[in-house]
Write a protein that holds these residues in place. Structure first.
Motif, PDB file in Angstrom:
ATOM      1  N   ASN A  90       1.978   6.159  -1.614  1.00 44.47           N
ATOM      2  CA  ASN A  90       2.194   7.268  -0.687  1.00 44.47           C
ATOM      3  C   ASN A  90       3.425   8.090  -1.085  1.00 44.47           C
ATOM      4  OD1 ASN A  90       2.249   8.963   1.519  1.00 44.47           O
ATOM      5  ND2 ASN A  90       3.205   7.447   2.878  1.00 44.47           N
ATOM      6  N   ASP A 131      11.799   6.226   2.804  1.00 46.09           N
ATOM      7  CA  ASP A 131      10.754   6.331   1.786  1.00 46.09           C
ATOM      8  C   ASP A 131      11.162   5.485   0.579  1.00 46.09           C
ATOM      9  OD1 ASP A 131       9.033   7.050  -0.254  1.00 46.09           O
ATOM     10  OD2 ASP A 131       8.844   9.114   0.468  1.00 46.09           O
ATOM     11  N   LEU A 132      10.298   4.550   0.232  1.00 40.32           N
ATOM     12  CA  LEU A 132      10.636   3.642  -0.879  1.00 40.32           C
ATOM     13  C   LEU A 132      10.870   4.390  -2.178  1.00 40.32           C
ATOM     14  CD1 LEU A 132       8.110   2.780  -3.099  1.00 40.32           C
ATOM     15  CD2 LEU A 132       7.112   2.146  -0.929  1.00 40.32           C
ATOM     16  N   GLN A 154      -0.239 -11.112  -6.583  1.00 38.59           N
ATOM     17  CA  GLN A 154      -0.388 -11.138  -5.110  1.00 38.59           C
ATOM     18  C   GLN A 154       0.376 -12.291  -4.460  1.00 38.59           C
ATOM     19  OE1 GLN A 154      -4.384 -10.645  -3.485  1.00 38.59           O
ATOM     20  NE2 GLN A 154      -3.855 -12.050  -1.834  1.00 38.59           N
ATOM     21  N   VAL A 155       1.125 -11.917  -3.422  1.00 42.99           N
ATOM     22  CA  VAL A 155       1.864 -12.901  -2.628  1.00 42.99           C
ATOM     23  C   VAL A 155       1.157 -13.031  -1.289  1.00 42.99           C
ATOM     24  CG1 VAL A 155       4.052 -13.291  -1.408  1.00 42.99           C
ATOM     25  CG2 VAL A 155       4.072 -12.356  -3.733  1.00 42.99           C
ATOM     26  N   ASN A 187      10.763   0.318   4.425  1.00 48.72           N
ATOM     27  CA  ASN A 187       9.514   0.824   5.002  1.00 48.72           C
ATOM     28  C   ASN A 187       9.813   2.096   5.780  1.00 48.72           C
ATOM     29  OD1 ASN A 187       7.083   1.065   6.720  1.00 48.72           O
ATOM     30  ND2 ASN A 187       6.605  -0.957   5.882  1.00 48.72           N
ATOM     31  N   ARG A 189       0.826  -1.214   0.000  1.00 48.05           N
ATOM     32  CA  ARG A 189       0.000   0.000   0.000  1.00 48.05           C
ATOM     33  C   ARG A 189       0.860   1.263   0.000  1.00 48.05           C
ATOM     34  NH1 ARG A 189      -5.247  -0.380   2.437  1.00 48.05           N
ATOM     35  NH2 ARG A 189      -4.398  -1.749   4.026  1.00 48.05           N
ATOM     36  N   GLY A 194       7.251  -0.961   1.101  1.00 45.80           N
ATOM     37  CA  GLY A 194       5.978  -0.382   1.539  1.00 45.80           C
ATOM     38  C   GLY A 194       4.968  -1.445   1.917  1.00 45.80           C
ATOM     39  N   SER A 239       1.338  -6.902  -2.295  1.00 46.00           N
ATOM     40  CA  SER A 239       0.505  -7.311  -1.159  1.00 46.00           C
ATOM     41  C   SER A 239      -0.953  -7.302  -1.601  1.00 46.00           C
ATOM     42  CB  SER A 239       0.685  -6.336   0.011  1.00 46.00           C
ATOM     43  OG  SER A 239       0.056  -5.117  -0.310  1.00 46.00           O
ATOM     44  N   ARG A 240      -1.797  -7.887  -0.780  1.00 41.32           N
ATOM     45  CA  ARG A 240      -3.225  -7.891  -1.122  1.00 41.32           C
ATOM     46  C   ARG A 240      -3.801  -6.479  -1.082  1.00 41.32           C
ATOM     47  NH1 ARG A 240      -7.803 -11.853   1.368  1.00 41.32           N
ATOM     48  NH2 ARG A 240      -9.547 -10.431   1.193  1.00 41.32           N
ATOM     49  N   GLN A 245      -1.201 -15.601   1.740  1.00 39.66           N
ATOM     50  CA  GLN A 245      -2.107 -16.705   2.055  1.00 39.66           C
ATOM     51  C   GLN A 245      -3.147 -16.936   0.966  1.00 39.66           C
ATOM     52  OE1 GLN A 245      -3.623 -16.271   6.048  1.00 39.66           O
ATOM     53  NE2 GLN A 245      -5.420 -17.462   5.524  1.00 39.66           N
ATOM     54  N   THR A 246      -3.690 -15.841   0.420  1.00 38.19           N
ATOM     55  CA  THR A 246      -4.698 -15.982  -0.628  1.00 38.19           C
ATOM     56  C   THR A 246      -4.127 -15.594  -1.992  1.00 38.19           C
ATOM     57  OG1 THR A 246      -5.495 -13.847   0.169  1.00 38.19           O
ATOM     58  CG2 THR A 246      -6.778 -15.767   0.776  1.00 38.19           C
ATOM     59  N   SER A 256       3.669  -3.799   5.200  1.00 33.94           N
ATOM     60  CA  SER A 256       3.809  -3.780   6.664  1.00 33.94           C
ATOM     61  C   SER A 256       4.279  -5.111   7.236  1.00 33.94           C
ATOM     62  CB  SER A 256       2.475  -3.385   7.310  1.00 33.94           C
ATOM     63  OG  SER A 256       1.471  -4.316   6.941  1.00 33.94           O
ATOM     64  N   GLN A 270      -0.770 -12.646   6.937  1.00 36.37           N
ATOM     65  CA  GLN A 270      -1.241 -13.281   5.699  1.00 36.37           C
ATOM     66  C   GLN A 270      -0.264 -13.030   4.551  1.00 36.37           C
ATOM     67  OE1 GLN A 270      -3.087 -11.121   7.491  1.00 36.37           O
ATOM     68  NE2 GLN A 270      -4.934 -12.179   8.176  1.00 36.37           N
ATOM     69  N   HIS A 271       0.464 -11.922   4.601  1.00 36.95           N
ATOM     70  CA  HIS A 271       1.486 -11.696   3.572  1.00 36.95           C
ATOM     71  C   HIS A 271       2.695 -12.591   3.849  1.00 36.95           C
ATOM     72  CE1 HIS A 271       3.364  -9.589   0.239  1.00 36.95           C
ATOM     73  NE2 HIS A 271       4.490  -9.628   0.947  1.00 36.95           N
TER      74      HIS A 271
HETATM   75  C1  LIG Z   1      -8.354 -13.970   5.037  1.00 37.41           C
HETATM   76  C2  LIG Z   1      -7.308 -12.964   4.654  1.00 37.41           C
HETATM   77  C3  LIG Z   1      -6.408 -13.296   3.662  1.00 37.41           C
HETATM   78  C4  LIG Z   1      -5.407 -12.374   3.297  1.00 37.41           C
HETATM   79  N1  LIG Z   1      -4.509 -12.718   2.321  1.00 37.41           N
HETATM   80  C5  LIG Z   1      -3.493 -11.875   2.045  1.00 37.41           C
HETATM   81  C6  LIG Z   1      -2.503 -12.209   1.070  1.00 37.41           C
HETATM   82  O1  LIG Z   1      -2.550 -13.266   0.418  1.00 37.41           O
HETATM   83  N2  LIG Z   1      -1.496 -11.337   0.856  1.00 37.41           N
HETATM   84  C7  LIG Z   1      -1.391 -10.151   1.533  1.00 37.41           C
HETATM   85  O2  LIG Z   1      -0.434  -9.397   1.276  1.00 37.41           O
HETATM   86  N3  LIG Z   1      -2.323  -9.792   2.428  1.00 37.41           N
HETATM   87  C8  LIG Z   1      -3.378 -10.613   2.682  1.00 37.41           C
HETATM   88  N4  LIG Z   1      -4.349 -10.220   3.562  1.00 37.41           N
HETATM   89  C9  LIG Z   1      -4.352  -8.814   4.024  1.00 37.41           C
HETATM   90  C10 LIG Z   1      -3.400  -8.550   5.143  1.00 37.41           C
HETATM   91  O3  LIG Z   1      -4.031  -8.792   6.383  1.00 37.41           O
HETATM   92  C11 LIG Z   1      -2.948  -7.054   5.105  1.00 37.41           C
HETATM   93  O4  LIG Z   1      -4.087  -6.236   5.144  1.00 37.41           O
HETATM   94  C12 LIG Z   1      -2.140  -6.688   3.868  1.00 37.41           C
HETATM   95  O5  LIG Z   1      -1.084  -7.619   3.701  1.00 37.41           O
HETATM   96  C13 LIG Z   1      -1.558  -5.295   4.060  1.00 37.41           C
HETATM   97  O6  LIG Z   1      -0.879  -4.911   2.911  1.00 37.41           O
HETATM   98  P1  LIG Z   1       0.266  -3.813   2.985  1.00 37.41           P
HETATM   99  O7  LIG Z   1       1.345  -4.284   3.886  1.00 37.41           O
HETATM  100  O8  LIG Z   1       0.615  -3.474   1.593  1.00 37.41           O
HETATM  101  O9  LIG Z   1      -0.513  -2.566   3.585  1.00 37.41           O
HETATM  102  P2  LIG Z   1      -0.404  -1.876   5.014  1.00 37.41           P
HETATM  103  O10 LIG Z   1      -0.570  -2.848   6.086  1.00 37.41           O
HETATM  104  O11 LIG Z   1      -1.302  -0.711   4.959  1.00 37.41           O
HETATM  105  O12 LIG Z   1       1.107  -1.372   5.063  1.00 37.41           O
HETATM  106  C14 LIG Z   1       1.625  -0.374   4.254  1.00 37.41           C
HETATM  107  C15 LIG Z   1       3.047  -0.149   4.722  1.00 37.41           C
HETATM  108  O13 LIG Z   1       3.683   0.809   3.857  1.00 37.41           O
HETATM  109  C16 LIG Z   1       4.500   1.645   4.670  1.00 37.41           C
HETATM  110  N5  LIG Z   1       4.695   2.888   3.890  1.00 37.41           N
HETATM  111  C17 LIG Z   1       3.773   3.874   3.640  1.00 37.41           C
HETATM  112  N6  LIG Z   1       4.314   4.795   2.833  1.00 37.41           N
HETATM  113  C18 LIG Z   1       5.582   4.406   2.561  1.00 37.41           C
HETATM  114  C19 LIG Z   1       6.624   4.956   1.784  1.00 37.41           C
HETATM  115  N7  LIG Z   1       6.469   6.068   1.075  1.00 37.41           N
HETATM  116  N8  LIG Z   1       7.827   4.312   1.768  1.00 37.41           N
HETATM  117  C20 LIG Z   1       8.007   3.167   2.484  1.00 37.41           C
HETATM  118  N9  LIG Z   1       7.037   2.601   3.222  1.00 37.41           N
HETATM  119  C21 LIG Z   1       5.835   3.208   3.248  1.00 37.41           C
HETATM  120  C22 LIG Z   1       3.749   1.824   5.950  1.00 37.41           C
HETATM  121  O14 LIG Z   1       4.634   2.182   6.990  1.00 37.41           O
HETATM  122  C23 LIG Z   1       3.144   0.441   6.140  1.00 37.41           C
HETATM  123  O15 LIG Z   1       3.974  -0.405   6.924  1.00 37.41           O
HETATM  124  C24 LIG Z   1      -5.342 -11.114   3.944  1.00 37.41           C
HETATM  125  C25 LIG Z   1      -6.255 -10.810   4.945  1.00 37.41           C
HETATM  126  C26 LIG Z   1      -7.225 -11.709   5.296  1.00 37.41           C
HETATM  127  C27 LIG Z   1      -8.186 -11.363   6.392  1.00 37.41           C
END
Ligand SMILES: Cc1cc2nc3c(=O)[nH]c(=O)nc-3n(C[C@H](O)[C@H](O)[C@H](O)COP(=O)(O)OP(=O)(O)OC[C@H]3O[C@@H](n4cnc5c(N)ncnc54)[C@H](O)[C@@H]3O)c2cc1C
Length: 345
Positions: free
Chosen positions: A215, A327-328, A271-272, A309, A211, A288, A257-258, A274-275, A290, A294-295
């Motif tokens: 940003n 910052d990525l 997508q990498v 991150n 995500r 970027g 990520s998801r 669990q799902t 977290s 699940q990831h």
């Molecule tokens: C049943 C179920 C299955 C799921 N399956 C998966 C799956 O297969 N894969 C998966 O990935 N997720 C899965 N999820 C979702 C998972 O729980 C998380 O919501 C998801 O992995 C979060 O993605 P993220 O890390 O990209 O986003 P976030 O958790 O929002 O993290 C974003 C990160 O980016 C950082 N960031 C922001 N701006 C910058 C920047 N400019 N430079 C550097 N860092 C920055 C932040 O500090 C933060 O750590 C599943 C959830 C459920 C409930």
């Protein structure tokens, strides 16, 4: 029962899945402890070259079924053929793929046995095969022992086992088998690519975006994009160009990520987790992301994990071998340039 170890060679129209050779390598190691021969099983319309390749990669011999009904992969006729060959086997090993997930399950049902999926480690203790697989999103490892049901069917996680170098001078018997195959009820009309680039599950290097990719307050969208959601997606797409550039310099694939997929930044095929896809590259660079459980379930067995991150407390840093707090959008291009200089001179 024979004590041969059967290895199913997965392929798409004659193009072998690299993990097939990993499965042959794993079988070779088991055969050293258990005795017996490693026998590749190759099904298709014309597969003698693949059988020879399996022998070059370590099989002692091969059983092949060549039938026009097997020209296109469909689980029903493949299961018909395979269950006949495997009926008296002790052990049947599959590389993991979308195709073998269906096929292994169908053969297991037909032979009234079970499948140990996603195996990452194999050992032999007192003549018994013990398979290890991650459970609870990779938090725990489960050891599986099959006491009575045969064949024991294992599906190995891609890149979890080393393959042997091919040696074209190896030889072995290639035996043609002619099992009864029922005409399938489905017809394959054609294929189209869902994804271009390096396959995630085979990639030695994966650079993934989360995500955080969108940003980037310093980036201004073109004037015609005014909607907030569209601005976010546009920014993310610019961010993924940085990820692609780094992946390309390293000869790797792009993951996500998801959250990035759900937000429409990049297609689901990336997508990498669990799902999504379960990957095990030599190098995984999470940008970027977290580090939600699940990831992690999809990438925790990567050999070296690097996290970039902004948040020094992000959970991904607990798993990462190397971490950059920053910052990525600054760190990723700097890494790309540095790798370019080193790798391309
Ligand atoms: C049943 C179920 C299955 C799921 N399956 C998966 C799956 O297969 N894969 C998966 O990935 N997720 C899965 N999820 C979702 C998972 O729980 C998380 O919501 C998801 O992995 C979060 O993605 P993220 O890390 O990209 O986003 P976030 O958790 O929002 O993290 C974003 C990160 O980016 C950082 N960031 C922001 N701006 C910058 C920047 N400019 N430079 C550097 N860092 C920055 C932040 O500090 C933060 O750590 C599943 C959830 C459920 C409930």
């Amino acid at each position: 029962m024979t004590n041969d170890i059967l290895v199913y060679i997965d392929h798409f129209k004659g193009d072998p899945l690299p993990a097939s050779w990993e499965a042959v390598g794993a079988a070779r190691k088991l055969a050293a402890d258990l005795g017996g021969s490693v026998v590749a099983v190759v099904l298709g319309a014309s597969v003698s070259d693949l059988a020879a390749a399996a022998i070059a990669h370590g099989a002692d011999g091969a059983r092949i079924v060549e039938d026009p009904l097997l020209a296109e992969f469909r689980p029903e006729p493949y299961a018909d053929a395979l269950k006949t060959i495997a009926a008296n086997a002790e052990l049947l090993i599959f590389p993991s793929s979308g195709r073998t997930r269906e096929l292994a399950a169908m053969v297991a049902v037909d032979l009234e046995t079970g499948v140990a999926p996603d195996v990452i480690e194999l050992e032999v203790i007192d003549g018994q095969v013990i398979a290890t697989r991650p459970i609870y999103a990779g938090k725990l490892l489960s050891k599986i022992v099959a006491r009575d049901k045969r064949p024991l069917i294992l599906a190995l996680r891609s890149r979890a086992f080393p393959k042997l170098d091919a040696d074209a001078s190896r030889s072995g018997d290639i035996v043609t088998v002619e099992p009864e195959i029922n005409a399938p009820k489905t017809e394959v009309k054609g294929y189209s690519d869902a994804e271009v680039g390096v396959s995630l599950t085979d990639a030695a290097v994966i650079v993934s975006g989360g995500r955080g990719i969108s940003n980037n307050p310093k980036l201004s969208p073109p004037a015609e994009i005014t909607d907030e959601k569209e601005i976010e997606v546009w920014k993310a797409q610019q961010g993924f160009k940085l990820i692609e550039a780094l992946a390309s310099v390293l000869g790797g694939a792009v993951g996500a990520s998801r959250a990035a997929v759900d937000a429409g930044y990049i297609p689901y095929a990336h997508q990498v987790g669990q799902t999504g896809k379960v990957v095990s590259p030599d190098l995984y660079i999470a940008c970027g992301i977290s580090g939600a459980i699940q990831h992690l379930a999809g990438m925790r067995t990567s050999k070296t994990i690097v996290a970039i991150n902004k948040d020094g407390d992000a959970p991904i840093f607990k798993l990462a071998r190397f971490g950059v707090v920053g910052d990525l959008h600054e760190v990723v291009p700097a890494l790309t340039e540095a790798f370019k200089e080193r790798l391309q001179g």
